[in-house]
Design a protein around this motif. Structure first.
Motif, mmCIF file in Angstrom:
data_model
loop_
_atom_site.group_PDB
_atom_site.id
_atom_site.type_symbol
_atom_site.label_atom_id
_atom_site.label_comp_id
_atom_site.label_asym_id
_atom_site.label_seq_id
_atom_site.Cartn_x
_atom_site.Cartn_y
_atom_site.Cartn_z
ATOM 1 N N LEU A 37 46.409 33.798 37.102
ATOM 2 C CA LEU A 37 45.591 34.140 38.271
ATOM 3 C C LEU A 37 45.451 32.959 39.226
ATOM 4 C CD1 LEU A 37 42.670 36.356 36.936
ATOM 5 C CD2 LEU A 37 44.590 37.028 38.378
ATOM 6 N N ASP A 38 45.258 31.774 38.690
ATOM 7 C CA ASP A 38 45.144 30.588 39.546
ATOM 8 C C ASP A 38 46.417 30.365 40.358
ATOM 9 O OD1 ASP A 38 42.565 30.082 38.729
ATOM 10 O OD2 ASP A 38 43.126 28.512 37.290
ATOM 11 N N LYS A 41 46.596 32.985 43.060
ATOM 12 C CA LYS A 41 45.654 32.656 44.134
ATOM 13 C C LYS A 41 46.245 31.591 45.061
ATOM 14 C CE LYS A 41 41.577 33.235 41.299
ATOM 15 N NZ LYS A 41 40.409 32.552 40.729
ATOM 16 N N ASP A 42 46.861 30.569 44.468
ATOM 17 C CA ASP A 42 47.483 29.509 45.272
ATOM 18 C C ASP A 42 48.578 30.073 46.170
ATOM 19 O OD1 ASP A 42 45.831 27.604 44.151
ATOM 20 O OD2 ASP A 42 47.355 26.816 42.776
ATOM 21 N N ILE A 43 49.412 30.928 45.604
ATOM 22 C CA ILE A 43 50.488 31.545 46.387
ATOM 23 C C ILE A 43 49.893 32.406 47.489
ATOM 24 C CG2 ILE A 43 52.393 33.199 46.299
ATOM 25 C CD1 ILE A 43 52.854 32.198 43.369
ATOM 26 N N TYR A 44 48.881 33.178 47.147
ATOM 27 C CA TYR A 44 48.240 34.061 48.120
ATOM 28 C C TYR A 44 47.660 33.266 49.291
ATOM 29 C CZ TYR A 44 45.128 37.701 49.944
ATOM 30 O OH TYR A 44 44.479 38.600 50.761
ATOM 31 N N GLY A 92 42.882 44.234 38.181
ATOM 32 C CA GLY A 92 41.433 44.378 38.253
ATOM 33 C C GLY A 92 40.751 43.145 38.828
ATOM 34 N N GLU A 93 41.467 42.420 39.654
ATOM 35 C CA GLU A 93 40.951 41.171 40.227
ATOM 36 C C GLU A 93 40.855 41.264 41.752
ATOM 37 O OE1 GLU A 93 39.918 38.661 38.423
ATOM 38 O OE2 GLU A 93 40.719 39.254 36.475
ATOM 39 N N SER A 94 40.470 42.427 42.264
ATOM 40 C CA SER A 94 40.445 42.638 43.708
ATOM 41 C C SER A 94 39.399 41.783 44.421
ATOM 42 C CB SER A 94 40.223 44.116 44.030
ATOM 43 O OG SER A 94 38.998 44.559 43.487
ATOM 44 N N GLU A 95 38.426 41.247 43.684
ATOM 45 C CA GLU A 95 37.405 40.396 44.315
ATOM 46 C C GLU A 95 38.017 39.096 44.845
ATOM 47 O OE1 GLU A 95 37.590 39.120 40.080
ATOM 48 O OE2 GLU A 95 37.409 41.052 41.029
ATOM 49 N N ILE A 96 39.217 38.771 44.407
ATOM 50 C CA ILE A 96 39.907 37.571 44.887
ATOM 51 C C ILE A 96 40.307 37.729 46.349
ATOM 52 C CG2 ILE A 96 42.039 36.226 44.630
ATOM 53 C CD1 ILE A 96 41.786 36.787 41.585
ATOM 54 N N ILE A 97 40.593 38.972 46.738
ATOM 55 C CA ILE A 97 41.059 39.249 48.096
ATOM 56 C C ILE A 97 39.874 39.207 49.040
ATOM 57 C CG2 ILE A 97 42.195 40.962 49.558
ATOM 58 C CD1 ILE A 97 43.434 42.065 46.908
ATOM 59 N N PRO A 98 39.947 38.346 50.073
ATOM 60 C CA PRO A 98 38.822 38.261 51.003
ATOM 61 C C PRO A 98 38.645 39.559 51.791
ATOM 62 C CG PRO A 98 40.614 36.798 51.675
ATOM 63 C CD PRO A 98 41.031 37.443 50.402
ATOM 64 N N LYS A 99 37.411 39.866 52.117
ATOM 65 C CA LYS A 99 37.119 41.037 52.915
ATOM 66 C C LYS A 99 37.692 40.871 54.316
ATOM 67 C CE LYS A 99 34.389 42.971 49.839
ATOM 68 N NZ LYS A 99 35.154 43.073 48.652
ATOM 69 N N GLN A 100 38.195 41.976 54.885
ATOM 70 C CA GLN A 100 38.763 41.928 56.230
ATOM 71 C C GLN A 100 37.660 41.692 57.246
ATOM 72 O OE1 GLN A 100 41.997 41.986 56.941
ATOM 73 N NE2 GLN A 100 42.494 42.201 54.774
#
Length: 102
Positions: A37-38, A41-44, A92-100
């Motif tokens: 996940l880390d 996240k870095d790639i994202y 199940g890690e959608s909280e990682i994605i910032p809100k638009q």
């Protein structure tokens, strides 16, 4: 006979008896999952930074060929972001994605 299930050898700091390989396997899986996940996240975040910077690069391109290449890269970057978001949702890690932002 002495129960050694929850005792540790003071010299080696290892558990004596009661070896619980299931817990160790679970801890390893959890650890690998967190590392995975880390990295995602870095790639994202890197892809999001590229997406943000790309319009200025396109605008300042010196040639039509460069502008076309940058536009093509912009499309690839947008697709990468969508794929990464799909991965986060599937894990199940959608909280990682910032809100638009609206």
């Amino acid at each position: 006979m002495k129960n050694t299930d929850n005792q540790f050898d003071e010299n080696s700091n290892q558990k004596i008896g009661g070896w619980n390989s299931e817990k160790i396997t679970f801890d390893l899986k959890k650890g690998f999952h967190n590392v995975f996940l880390d990295e995602l996240k870095d790639i994202y975040l890197s892809e999001k930074a590229i997406l943000k910077a790309m319009p200025a690069l396109i605008e300042n391109a010196d040639s039509e060929d460069m502008s076309e290449a940058l536009n093509k890269q912009l499309e690839f970057t947008q697709k990468h972001i969508i794929r990464l978001e799909d991965i986060f949702y599937s894990l199940g890690e959608s909280e990682i994605i910032p809100k638009q932002e609206t």
